[in-house]
Write a protein that holds these residues in place. Structure first.
Motif, PDB file in Angstrom:
ATOM      1  N   ILE A 184       8.299 -53.646 -19.966  1.00 39.55           N
ATOM      2  CA  ILE A 184       8.400 -52.108 -19.284  1.00 39.55           C
ATOM      3  C   ILE A 184       7.092 -51.626 -19.840  1.00 39.55           C
ATOM      4  CG2 ILE A 184       9.479 -49.972 -19.320  1.00 39.55           C
ATOM      5  CD1 ILE A 184      12.240 -51.281 -19.587  1.00 39.55           C
ATOM      6  N   ALA A 185       6.088 -51.262 -19.062  1.00 39.14           N
ATOM      7  CA  ALA A 185       4.948 -50.731 -19.377  1.00 39.14           C
ATOM      8  C   ALA A 185       4.823 -49.227 -19.377  1.00 39.14           C
ATOM      9  CB  ALA A 185       3.812 -51.120 -18.400  1.00 39.14           C
ATOM     10  N   LEU A 186       4.690 -48.743 -20.663  1.00 31.38           N
ATOM     11  CA  LEU A 186       4.704 -47.466 -21.004  1.00 31.38           C
ATOM     12  C   LEU A 186       3.401 -46.772 -20.527  1.00 31.38           C
ATOM     13  CD1 LEU A 186       6.544 -47.135 -24.421  1.00 31.38           C
ATOM     14  CD2 LEU A 186       7.621 -46.998 -22.283  1.00 31.38           C
ATOM     15  N   LEU A 187       3.424 -45.424 -20.485  1.00 29.88           N
ATOM     16  CA  LEU A 187       2.119 -44.619 -19.854  1.00 29.88           C
ATOM     17  C   LEU A 187       1.148 -44.688 -21.080  1.00 29.88           C
ATOM     18  CD1 LEU A 187       3.739 -41.654 -17.890  1.00 29.88           C
ATOM     19  CD2 LEU A 187       2.551 -43.635 -17.072  1.00 29.88           C
ATOM     20  N   ASP A 188      -0.121 -44.597 -20.706  1.00 24.65           N
ATOM     21  CA  ASP A 188      -1.215 -44.571 -21.852  1.00 24.65           C
ATOM     22  C   ASP A 188      -0.857 -43.267 -22.630  1.00 24.65           C
ATOM     23  OD1 ASP A 188      -2.459 -46.616 -20.635  1.00 24.65           O
ATOM     24  OD2 ASP A 188      -3.705 -45.512 -19.493  1.00 24.65           O
ATOM     25  N   GLY A 189      -1.360 -43.576 -23.787  1.00 24.86           N
ATOM     26  CA  GLY A 189      -1.106 -42.525 -25.121  1.00 24.86           C
ATOM     27  C   GLY A 189      -1.476 -41.171 -24.591  1.00 24.86           C
ATOM     28  N   GLY A 190      -0.692 -40.165 -24.882  1.00 22.56           N
ATOM     29  CA  GLY A 190      -1.111 -38.855 -24.643  1.00 22.56           C
ATOM     30  C   GLY A 190      -0.680 -38.245 -23.286  1.00 22.56           C
ATOM     31  N   ILE A 191      -0.102 -38.919 -22.451  1.00 24.93           N
ATOM     32  CA  ILE A 191       0.218 -38.630 -21.202  1.00 24.93           C
ATOM     33  C   ILE A 191       1.610 -38.119 -20.874  1.00 24.93           C
ATOM     34  CG2 ILE A 191       0.682 -39.254 -18.689  1.00 24.93           C
ATOM     35  CD1 ILE A 191      -1.413 -41.346 -18.878  1.00 24.93           C
TER      36      ILE A 191
ATOM     37  N   GLU B 142       2.296 -54.851 -35.044  1.00 27.76           N
ATOM     38  CA  GLU B 142       2.416 -53.313 -34.653  1.00 27.76           C
ATOM     39  C   GLU B 142       1.024 -52.955 -33.884  1.00 27.76           C
ATOM     40  OE1 GLU B 142       2.297 -49.104 -36.888  1.00 27.76           O
ATOM     41  OE2 GLU B 142       4.064 -50.673 -37.593  1.00 27.76           O
ATOM     42  N   ASP B 143      -0.142 -53.577 -34.275  1.00 24.19           N
ATOM     43  CA  ASP B 143      -1.071 -53.390 -33.529  1.00 24.19           C
ATOM     44  C   ASP B 143      -1.260 -53.804 -32.140  1.00 24.19           C
ATOM     45  OD1 ASP B 143      -2.254 -52.141 -35.815  1.00 24.19           O
ATOM     46  OD2 ASP B 143      -3.218 -54.184 -36.496  1.00 24.19           O
ATOM     47  N   GLU B 144      -0.777 -54.858 -31.909  1.00 23.10           N
ATOM     48  CA  GLU B 144      -0.648 -55.371 -30.549  1.00 23.10           C
ATOM     49  C   GLU B 144       0.251 -54.388 -29.545  1.00 23.10           C
ATOM     50  OE1 GLU B 144      -0.999 -57.318 -26.906  1.00 23.10           O
ATOM     51  OE2 GLU B 144      -2.485 -57.462 -28.778  1.00 23.10           O
ATOM     52  N   LEU B 145       1.212 -53.960 -30.399  1.00 25.51           N
ATOM     53  CA  LEU B 145       2.216 -53.110 -29.471  1.00 25.51           C
ATOM     54  C   LEU B 145       1.680 -51.831 -29.109  1.00 25.51           C
ATOM     55  CD1 LEU B 145       5.155 -52.612 -28.329  1.00 25.51           C
ATOM     56  CD2 LEU B 145       5.573 -51.827 -30.723  1.00 25.51           C
ATOM     57  N   THR B 146       0.776 -51.331 -29.894  1.00 28.54           N
ATOM     58  CA  THR B 146       0.109 -50.057 -29.737  1.00 28.54           C
ATOM     59  C   THR B 146      -0.850 -50.078 -28.965  1.00 28.54           C
ATOM     60  OG1 THR B 146       0.270 -49.443 -32.037  1.00 28.54           O
ATOM     61  CG2 THR B 146      -1.426 -48.355 -31.014  1.00 28.54           C
ATOM     62  N   ARG B 147      -1.672 -51.466 -28.601  1.00 28.26           N
ATOM     63  CA  ARG B 147      -2.879 -51.682 -27.628  1.00 28.26           C
ATOM     64  C   ARG B 147      -2.024 -51.786 -26.467  1.00 28.26           C
ATOM     65  NH1 ARG B 147      -4.487 -55.201 -24.647  1.00 28.26           N
ATOM     66  NH2 ARG B 147      -2.814 -56.668 -25.027  1.00 28.26           N
ATOM     67  N   SER B 148      -0.917 -52.679 -26.309  1.00 24.58           N
ATOM     68  CA  SER B 148      -0.482 -52.815 -24.697  1.00 24.58           C
ATOM     69  C   SER B 148       0.539 -51.943 -24.396  1.00 24.58           C
ATOM     70  CB  SER B 148       0.275 -54.353 -24.991  1.00 24.58           C
ATOM     71  OG  SER B 148       1.749 -54.266 -25.776  1.00 24.58           O
ATOM     72  N   ARG B 149       1.359 -51.141 -25.173  1.00 25.61           N
ATOM     73  CA  ARG B 149       2.189 -50.302 -24.866  1.00 25.61           C
ATOM     74  C   ARG B 149       3.144 -50.740 -23.892  1.00 25.61           C
ATOM     75  NH1 ARG B 149       1.210 -45.042 -26.456  1.00 25.61           N
ATOM     76  NH2 ARG B 149       2.486 -44.300 -24.870  1.00 25.61           N
ATOM     77  N   THR B 150       3.740 -52.169 -24.139  1.00 24.22           N
ATOM     78  CA  THR B 150       4.549 -52.726 -23.249  1.00 24.22           C
ATOM     79  C   THR B 150       5.855 -53.109 -24.157  1.00 24.22           C
ATOM     80  OG1 THR B 150       3.012 -53.497 -21.882  1.00 24.22           O
ATOM     81  CG2 THR B 150       5.060 -54.832 -21.693  1.00 24.22           C
ATOM     82  N   ILE B 151       6.841 -52.778 -23.696  1.00 19.89           N
ATOM     83  CA  ILE B 151       7.959 -53.030 -24.579  1.00 19.89           C
ATOM     84  C   ILE B 151       9.025 -54.094 -23.566  1.00 19.89           C
ATOM     85  CG2 ILE B 151       7.781 -51.272 -26.130  1.00 19.89           C
ATOM     86  CD1 ILE B 151       9.880 -49.714 -24.726  1.00 19.89           C
ATOM     87  N   SER B 152       9.965 -54.747 -24.090  1.00 18.26           N
ATOM     88  CA  SER B 152      11.126 -55.337 -23.427  1.00 18.26           C
ATOM     89  C   SER B 152      12.364 -54.377 -22.927  1.00 18.26           C
ATOM     90  CB  SER B 152      11.654 -56.459 -24.262  1.00 18.26           C
ATOM     91  OG  SER B 152      12.542 -55.842 -25.284  1.00 18.26           O
ATOM     92  N   LEU B 153      13.178 -54.844 -21.980  1.00 18.87           N
ATOM     93  CA  LEU B 153      14.359 -53.968 -21.691  1.00 18.87           C
ATOM     94  C   LEU B 153      15.123 -53.659 -22.948  1.00 18.87           C
ATOM     95  CD1 LEU B 153      16.184 -52.387 -19.941  1.00 18.87           C
ATOM     96  CD2 LEU B 153      17.167 -54.783 -19.162  1.00 18.87           C
ATOM     97  N   SER B 154      15.368 -54.832 -23.946  1.00 16.96           N
ATOM     98  CA  SER B 154      16.202 -54.588 -24.825  1.00 16.96           C
ATOM     99  C   SER B 154      15.736 -53.607 -25.896  1.00 16.96           C
ATOM    100  CB  SER B 154      16.399 -56.051 -25.621  1.00 16.96           C
ATOM    101  OG  SER B 154      17.184 -55.695 -26.921  1.00 16.96           O
TER     102      SER B 154
END
Length: 312
Positions: free
Chosen positions: A88-95, A126-138
């Motif tokens: 799941i791709a989250l919106l860019d930071g600040g939006i 954590e750095d990659e998570l911050t960059r990609s802003r993509t998480i799994s359903l779980s």
């Protein structure tokens, strides 16, 4: 280091300058290396793999069946492994402040895991998570539970298990998946992806509305420890039914406002008649949008008195 270099180094560092002991040592090393190669042929090693070709919504069930041996995993741990490709791709930071908070909740979730289990999380950055802003359903389900815990302290216990029960439970309500079949949520991944902001806004509003109602009634003050809430009458399915009943109602409508007022009475009444003591998951489904139960009708005084007399 080549053999000649090993021999030269060994002679130079031997106590008497003799190469005899060094030669013997090198021979032993050669023998050990050869035995390792004979024992495990890494170049030709074959690893058994199972290729799953069935339906997407049965992946978690299949994974659970394969994982029956050894120490059993919790269903949430199974989903985390089975739904690794449900991104799941989250919106860019600040939006969206709500989605920014969800990303922070995922980081908090992994931080707690590492701290409680005292091990490093392989492959997590954590750095990659911050960059990609993509998480799994779980990850989304667990983070949603933390999202709810912060806003509805009056009804939700502050624990990891509660976070997962409520997070995944509300996802089931949002996409109309029976709470007893939450392992099929991954089949609704496209619907969830397309409604992330809407789900968060509804959860945010309902949590705040419910907390405003129950905070003044359930708040407890202690002299020796932090203040908290009396959660003795709360239960997961009971509280989730409030979300199910309010989910599709217009927050400005009389139906929504009336339901909120009535939920206070039902909170006590349902405990008196033990409405949620058994088959709570089945009863919860009846409160889903467009189902048979709701909180629009108030409880009559005589009905309430009768329930009190029955337990007196």
């Amino acid at each position: 280091m080549e053999k000649a270099e090993q021999l030269e180094w060994g002679v130079a560092h031997s106590g008497n300058g003799s190469s005899c002991n060094v030669l013997e040592a090198l021979k032993v090393v050669d023998e050990v290396q050869q035995r390792i190669k004979e024992y495990v042929d890494l170049d030709g090693l074959s690893i058994l793999a199972i290729k799953y070709t069935g339906e997407r919504d049965r992946i978690a069930e299949v994974f659970a069946n394969l994982n029956r041996g050894g120490i059993p995993l919790k269903k949430y741990e199974i989903w985390n492994a089975a739904w690794i490709d449900t991104q799941i791709a989250l919106l860019d930071g600040g939006i969206s402040p709500l989605q920014d908070e969800m990303l922070d909740n995922v980081k908090t979730y992994y931080s707690r895991m590492a701290q409680n289990a005292e091990f490093d999380l392989d492959g997590y950055s954590e750095d990659e998570l911050t960059r990609s802003r993509t998480i799994s359903l779980s990850e989304f389900g667990s983070a949603l539970g933390l999202f709810m815990m912060k806003r509805l302290e009056a009804l939700i216990p502050q624990s990891e298990t509660s976070a997962q029960e409520y997070g995944f439970g509300v996802l089931g309500i949002a996409v109309d998946v029976d709470n007893r079949k939450l392992d099929t949520l991954n089949a609704k991944i496209d619907q969830i992806r397309n409604s992330v902001e809407d789900i968060l806004k509804r959860v945010d509003r309902i949590c705040i509305n419910l907390n405003d109602i129950f905070e003044k009634y359930l708040k407890r003050y202690y002299a020796q420890k932090s203040n908290g809430y009396e959660l003795g009458l709360s239960s997961t399915f009971k509280v989730l039914s409030y979300f199910a009943a309010l989910w599709n109602l217009d927050p400005d409508s009389n139906e929504y406002k009336q339901s909120l007022r009535n939920i206070r009475s039902y909170y006590i009444y349902d405990s008196l008649i033990s409405a949620w003591s058994s088959h709570g998951d089945q009863r919860l489904l009846e409160y889903y949008p467009n189902k048979s139960r709701n909180y629009m009708q108030p409880i009559g005084k005589e009905q309430f008195k009768k329930s009190i007399r029955s337990v007196a």
